[in-house]
Design a protein around this motif. Structure first.
Motif, PDB file in Angstrom:
ATOM      1  N   ARG A 114      11.228 -32.899 -24.496  1.00 50.98           N
ATOM      2  CA  ARG A 114      10.640 -31.881 -23.790  1.00 50.98           C
ATOM      3  C   ARG A 114       9.647 -31.007 -24.353  1.00 50.98           C
ATOM      4  O   ARG A 114       8.501 -30.601 -23.723  1.00 50.98           O
ATOM      5  N   GLU A 115       9.894 -30.631 -25.698  1.00 45.76           N
ATOM      6  CA  GLU A 115       8.923 -29.711 -26.546  1.00 45.76           C
ATOM      7  C   GLU A 115       7.680 -30.510 -26.593  1.00 45.76           C
ATOM      8  O   GLU A 115       6.521 -29.796 -26.398  1.00 45.76           O
ATOM      9  N   GLN A 116       7.806 -31.820 -26.939  1.00 47.88           N
ATOM     10  CA  GLN A 116       6.586 -32.464 -27.142  1.00 47.88           C
ATOM     11  C   GLN A 116       5.876 -32.652 -25.772  1.00 47.88           C
ATOM     12  O   GLN A 116       4.728 -32.527 -25.569  1.00 47.88           O
ATOM     13  N   PHE A 117       6.610 -32.783 -24.465  1.00 49.44           N
ATOM     14  CA  PHE A 117       5.795 -33.003 -23.326  1.00 49.44           C
ATOM     15  C   PHE A 117       5.297 -31.782 -23.045  1.00 49.44           C
ATOM     16  O   PHE A 117       4.017 -31.815 -22.497  1.00 49.44           O
ATOM     17  N   MET A 118       5.893 -30.371 -23.194  1.00 50.88           N
ATOM     18  CA  MET A 118       5.047 -29.201 -22.910  1.00 50.88           C
ATOM     19  C   MET A 118       3.976 -29.062 -23.622  1.00 50.88           C
ATOM     20  O   MET A 118       3.052 -28.477 -23.165  1.00 50.88           O
ATOM     21  N   LEU A 119       4.050 -29.435 -24.948  1.00 43.67           N
ATOM     22  CA  LEU A 119       2.738 -29.160 -25.864  1.00 43.67           C
ATOM     23  C   LEU A 119       1.784 -30.228 -25.567  1.00 43.67           C
ATOM     24  O   LEU A 119       0.509 -29.853 -25.508  1.00 43.67           O
ATOM     25  N   GLU A 120       1.934 -31.372 -25.075  1.00 40.34           N
ATOM     26  CA  GLU A 120       0.938 -32.308 -24.336  1.00 40.34           C
ATOM     27  C   GLU A 120       0.255 -31.655 -22.923  1.00 40.34           C
ATOM     28  O   GLU A 120      -0.916 -31.916 -23.039  1.00 40.34           O
ATOM     29  N   LEU A 121       1.313 -31.181 -22.171  1.00 35.69           N
ATOM     30  CA  LEU A 121       0.832 -30.829 -21.066  1.00 35.69           C
ATOM     31  C   LEU A 121      -0.223 -29.708 -20.845  1.00 35.69           C
ATOM     32  O   LEU A 121      -0.989 -29.470 -20.418  1.00 35.69           O
ATOM     33  N   GLY A 122       0.069 -28.866 -22.115  1.00 31.24           N
ATOM     34  CA  GLY A 122      -1.007 -27.537 -22.291  1.00 31.24           C
ATOM     35  C   GLY A 122      -2.333 -28.002 -22.707  1.00 31.24           C
ATOM     36  O   GLY A 122      -3.139 -27.105 -22.725  1.00 31.24           O
ATOM     37  N   LYS A 123      -2.753 -29.340 -22.914  1.00 34.74           N
ATOM     38  CA  LYS A 123      -3.880 -29.548 -23.391  1.00 34.74           C
ATOM     39  C   LYS A 123      -4.734 -29.838 -21.936  1.00 34.74           C
ATOM     40  O   LYS A 123      -5.905 -29.839 -22.257  1.00 34.74           O
ATOM     41  N   TYR A 124      -4.002 -29.838 -20.993  1.00 34.78           N
ATOM     42  CA  TYR A 124      -5.036 -30.180 -19.723  1.00 34.78           C
ATOM     43  C   TYR A 124      -4.808 -28.625 -19.032  1.00 34.78           C
ATOM     44  O   TYR A 124      -3.732 -28.112 -18.547  1.00 34.78           O
ATOM     45  N   PRO A 125      -6.030 -28.409 -18.354  1.00 35.08           N
ATOM     46  CA  PRO A 125      -5.988 -27.242 -17.517  1.00 35.08           C
ATOM     47  C   PRO A 125      -5.082 -27.401 -16.203  1.00 35.08           C
ATOM     48  O   PRO A 125      -4.837 -28.545 -15.622  1.00 35.08           O
TER      49      PRO A 125
END
Length: 268
Positions: free
Chosen positions: A84-95
């Motif tokens: 989940r932590e990695q997913f949220m980090l990757e998700l934050g790269k997109y507006p």
């Protein structure tokens, strides 16, 4: 900018866009637009988002770039059991997208348009593709260094002004706009609330996107608009329809009360 030399070579090899739907379609050309819009009357400032138009020999697909990338990331995360932590980090790269519709012309058959949209759940509806009766104007301009002509059309209660490029033989355009003798590179409605402006044109090299509608709820455009109105009027009550109990709290520690909002639709 589209260089003139690239445009010349591109047009030599790009086939005329056909309105015949058959088989799996490949992307022959991709156009990226900046869409400007407002969702609610109570919001004075407009949002901007990047949209993508895929043009094939038989079909077109129009969708939000960030919306699609977030969806694909979520699918990858589920398939690979991404932490989940990695997913949220990757998700934050997109507006964060503010619109969730996708439009597929001549899908699943010729003359049919499939639209998916989202309010908590994904909804899908189909409608016939109408013939738009454009009026040509004696004005011209250039967009991305490409000569364009002006035209107007009334659609869904709004008057749209579009700039199309006769040198690019495609009848496609952003959103539900189509039918001009050249690719639509810019369009705005008469209220100034909605607009689309092309920022990049490139040759396609992939299979065309298809609707993500396997678990979507079938509806109609009118029914979906009514759902949007209900959600804007009272999101807490709307959420209850889908088994979601909204117990949000404000900074003062009291239950959060949402203000009623008035939807603005591109098409009435």
């Amino acid at each position: 900018m589209v260089k003139k030399s690239f445009l010349f070579i591109f047009l030599l090899y790009f086939p005329f866009f056909s309105l015949c739907a058959q088989g799996t379609d490949s992307v022959r050309m991709q156009v990226n637009y900046i869409a400007t819009f407002r969702n609610y009357m109570e919001r004075p400032n407009a949002y901007t988002e990047e949209k993508v138009l895929e043009i094939g020999d038989h079909r077109t697909a129009f969708y939000g770039r960030w919306q699609r990338q977030r969806e694909e990331l979520a699918e990858t995360a589920m398939r690979t059991h991404m932490p989940r932590e990695q997913f949220m980090l990757e998700l934050g790269k997109y507006p964060t997208p503010r619109q969730f519709y996708s439009i597929f012309e001549n899908y699943p058959s010729q003359g049919v348009r499939t639209v998916t949209d989202k309010i908590l759940k994904t909804f899908v509806y189909k409608e016939p593709i109408p013939t738009l009766r454009w009026t040509m104007e004696q004005r011209d301009t250039t967009i991305l260094d490409i000569p364009c002509q002006f035209a107007k059309v009334e659609m869904g209660g709004r008057v749209w002004t579009a700039c199309f490029a006769p040198s690019i033989p495609s009848q496609a355009g952003p959103w539900k706009l189509h039918g001009l003798p050249g690719l639509i590179l810019y369009a705005h409605d008469n209220s100034g609330i909605f607009s689309f402006e092309a920022i990049e044109i490139k040759k396609g090299n992939s299979l065309m996107k298809r609707p993500r509608d396997k678990k979507a709820i079938a509806t109609t455009r009118e029914e979906f608009h009514q759902l949007m109105i209900e959600d804007a009027a009272n999101p807490q009550e709307f959420n209850k329809r889908f088994g979601i109990i909204d117990r949000a709290w404000g900074p003062d520690g009291k239950p959060l009360i949402y203000k009623k909002k008035t939807c603005i639709f591109m098409e009435e």
